[in-house]
Design an enzyme around this catalytic site. Structure first.
Site, PDB file in Angstrom:
ATOM      1  N   HIS A 118      -7.006  -5.674   2.022  1.00 43.15           N
ATOM      2  CA  HIS A 118      -5.894  -5.109   2.787  1.00 43.15           C
ATOM      3  C   HIS A 118      -5.360  -6.196   3.720  1.00 43.15           C
ATOM      4  CE1 HIS A 118      -6.755  -0.677   2.204  1.00 43.15           C
ATOM      5  NE2 HIS A 118      -7.945  -1.162   1.911  1.00 43.15           N
ATOM      6  N   HIS A 125     -10.185  -5.086  -3.437  1.00 41.63           N
ATOM      7  CA  HIS A 125      -8.853  -5.352  -2.889  1.00 41.63           C
ATOM      8  C   HIS A 125      -8.976  -5.772  -1.438  1.00 41.63           C
ATOM      9  CE1 HIS A 125      -9.795  -1.063  -2.527  1.00 41.63           C
ATOM     10  NE2 HIS A 125      -9.156  -1.076  -1.366  1.00 41.63           N
ATOM     11  N   HIS A 158     -11.894  -1.021  -7.180  1.00 38.95           N
ATOM     12  CA  HIS A 158     -11.430  -2.292  -7.747  1.00 38.95           C
ATOM     13  C   HIS A 158     -11.176  -3.146  -6.511  1.00 38.95           C
ATOM     14  CE1 HIS A 158      -8.795  -4.630 -10.803  1.00 38.95           C
ATOM     15  NE2 HIS A 158      -8.721  -5.304  -9.653  1.00 38.95           N
ATOM     16  N   HIS A 164     -11.161  -6.888 -13.398  1.00 37.63           N
ATOM     17  CA  HIS A 164     -11.830  -5.780 -12.723  1.00 37.63           C
ATOM     18  C   HIS A 164     -13.136  -6.228 -12.089  1.00 37.63           C
ATOM     19  CE1 HIS A 164     -12.837  -1.634 -11.754  1.00 37.63           C
ATOM     20  NE2 HIS A 164     -14.072  -1.981 -12.036  1.00 37.63           N
ATOM     21  N   ASN A 200     -12.889  -3.040   2.393  1.00 42.84           N
ATOM     22  CA  ASN A 200     -13.838  -1.929   2.480  1.00 42.84           C
ATOM     23  C   ASN A 200     -14.757  -1.988   1.266  1.00 42.84           C
ATOM     24  OD1 ASN A 200     -12.667  -0.819   4.843  1.00 42.84           O
ATOM     25  ND2 ASN A 200     -11.058   0.113   3.604  1.00 42.84           N
ATOM     26  N   ASP A 234       0.852  -1.194   0.000  1.00 46.66           N
ATOM     27  CA  ASP A 234       0.000   0.000   0.000  1.00 46.66           C
ATOM     28  C   ASP A 234       0.886   1.241   0.000  1.00 46.66           C
ATOM     29  OD1 ASP A 234      -3.211   0.563   0.955  1.00 46.66           O
ATOM     30  OD2 ASP A 234      -1.789   2.220   1.115  1.00 46.66           O
TER      31      ASP A 234
END
Ligand code: AMP
Ligand code: ZN
Length: 115
Positions: free
Chosen positions: A101, A99, A97, A46, A86, A30
């Site tokens: 974390h 993801h 897109h 995507h 999120n 990140d």
């Protein structure tokens, strides 16, 4: 050319500090870490958000999840880590897109949410 930032990272058009890449997924640090270890894992395909996932995405997302623990260990998460996805306005998603974390490091993370 896609106007999606993470599609552009996945294709290599925009540089990122990649830690893993295969046919289906990419993982990279990140750019604005909030823990000593903070990287993102994305499908190359995507998918805008978790709210947009369909049955057809199951295989790719299964492969993504199957990499997370190994990547976390390789990055130094020896005693656990936190994964966050999120989603949408309420979830405070900023990049549309999908993801995951992955957060970890020596610091003990705060409890999940304040009551
Ligand atoms: P989210 O709020 O879940 O959508 O998180 C988006 C994340 O993407 C944030 O943690 C950003 O710091 C991160 N980010 C934004 N641009 C980049 C970039 N070019 N390379 C790596 N991470 C990024
Ligand atoms: Zn995208």
């Amino acid at each position: 050319m896609s106007d999606c930032l993470f599609c552009r990272i996945a294709s290599g058009e925009i540089p990122a500090r990649k830690i893993h890449e295969d046919d289906d997924i990419v993982a990279f640090h990140d750019i604005n870490p909030v823990a000593p270890i903070h990287f993102l894992v994305i499908p190359k395909r995507h998918i805008a958000s978790m709210a947009d996932v369909t049955d057809g995405d199951a295989e790719v997302l299964g492969k993504l999840m199957a990499q997370v623990g190994k990547l976390a260990r390789e990055q130094g998460c020896t005693d656990g880590f936190r994964t966050i996805i999120n989603t949408g306005r309420v979830g405070r998603q900023e990049v549309y897109h999908l993801h995951v974390h992955v957060l970890g490091g020596e610091e003990v993370l705060p409890a999940m949410l304040k009551r």
